[in-house]
Design a protein around this motif. Sequence first.
Motif, PDB file in Angstrom:
ATOM      1  N   VAL A  32       0.855  -1.183   0.000  1.00  0.00           N
ATOM      2  CA  VAL A  32       0.000   0.000   0.000  1.00  0.00           C
ATOM      3  C   VAL A  32       0.889   1.230   0.000  1.00  0.00           C
ATOM      4  N   GLU A  33       0.618   2.176  -0.918  1.00  0.00           N
ATOM      5  CA  GLU A  33       1.386   3.417  -0.986  1.00  0.00           C
ATOM      6  C   GLU A  33       0.503   4.599  -0.640  1.00  0.00           C
ATOM      7  N   ALA A  34       1.112   5.581  -0.026  1.00  0.00           N
ATOM      8  CA  ALA A  34       0.394   6.814   0.308  1.00  0.00           C
ATOM      9  C   ALA A  34       1.305   7.990  -0.004  1.00  0.00           C
ATOM     10  N   GLY A  35       0.698   9.184  -0.183  1.00  0.00           N
ATOM     11  CA  GLY A  35       1.494  10.369  -0.480  1.00  0.00           C
ATOM     12  C   GLY A  35       1.517  10.685  -1.959  1.00  0.00           C
ATOM     13  N   ASP A  36       2.199  11.803  -2.301  1.00  0.00           N
ATOM     14  CA  ASP A  36       2.259  12.206  -3.703  1.00  0.00           C
ATOM     15  C   ASP A  36       3.395  11.478  -4.417  1.00  0.00           C
ATOM     16  N   ARG A  40       6.416   9.274  -1.170  1.00  0.00           N
ATOM     17  CA  ARG A  40       5.545   8.124  -0.957  1.00  0.00           C
ATOM     18  C   ARG A  40       5.991   7.358   0.293  1.00  0.00           C
ATOM     19  N   THR A  41       5.016   6.908   1.055  1.00  0.00           N
ATOM     20  CA  THR A  41       5.296   6.026   2.179  1.00  0.00           C
ATOM     21  C   THR A  41       4.797   4.637   1.815  1.00  0.00           C
ATOM     22  N   GLU A  42       5.585   3.649   2.155  1.00  0.00           N
ATOM     23  CA  GLU A  42       5.268   2.268   1.781  1.00  0.00           C
ATOM     24  C   GLU A  42       4.869   1.478   3.020  1.00  0.00           C
ATOM     25  N   GLU A  70      -2.314  -2.253   9.041  1.00  0.00           N
ATOM     26  CA  GLU A  70      -1.180  -2.060   8.139  1.00  0.00           C
ATOM     27  C   GLU A  70       0.121  -2.140   8.926  1.00  0.00           C
TER      28      GLU A  70
END
Length: 297
Positions: A32-36, A40-42, A70
């Motif tokens: 799952v990735e988050a951020g622009d 990105r945070t994994e 998560e």
Amino acid sequence: MQLSPWRPVRPEPERFHDEGSADPPKIVLERVEAGDVHRRTERFRMLHRIAYRDREYGDLLVPADLGTFETDLTSVPTIFTWLVPRTGRHLPPALIHDGLVHAPDEAPTYLSVEGHVLDRVAADRVFRAAMRDTDTGPVRSWLVWSAITLSTIWHGSATWSRATHLRYKVAAAATVAIVVVLGVLATLDLFDVIDEVPWMGERSFVLELVGGLAGAVVVPLLLGLTWGRFAVAGVVSGIALAVLLHVTVALALITLAYQAAEWIARRRPVAAIVIAGVVITAHLALIVLFLTPFRSN
């Protein structure tokens, strides 16, 4: 039954199993990735629940909710992944520990078949025992367990009073600060910038190096004893910090240089100016070196 940190224990990998069976655990993860696009945070979502049969708390299952839980696998800063990689034999214990630790205002992210409620200190004990059962290397086990114990001391436990938390926190912070300061002073003493460290002083380079290494063991050992019930973690953390201080600083500088290079490379006009500056500086340096007479001793 609590597991003594000093008693030899035969690894029992069969304590890890799939939910509701005796089969070896299946670790199935969804990335799952988050951020622009630039930041990105994994993280990973577990698609399959794993269980660990602890000697004291019985069967512990992680996660409680497959849809929301998560994990970042083994929580290790990037500059330390050469020492403790994010995956390996310690991964199943790390996943169990991730599930056992949750914020005070969050619902438990684990299931206890026998209905036990674990605080952070108990979760750390389970993690240490679980690493033994996966036959994780003893040095790596001690380092990882000491690191998470330091995190527990910093964040506190629901069972501690404010005074108890403050006492542990002050002891840990003082240990880290003193070890870092003495490490810097010892380095300056080693290269004869100062002569203020008593166990080094004005001696030959070899004797000062030996004195510095001896101090990197003895001083953290004494400071670690101020951690009370967490003295073992204090000793291990202090010695590891003292011994790895210079490596950590070097890796941190390399990491910063790499991140700066990535930042520059993403901005083409800036990158062109920087590359031109580096090339011109390198040429000038070579010209100066060639024109400077070489003097041998």
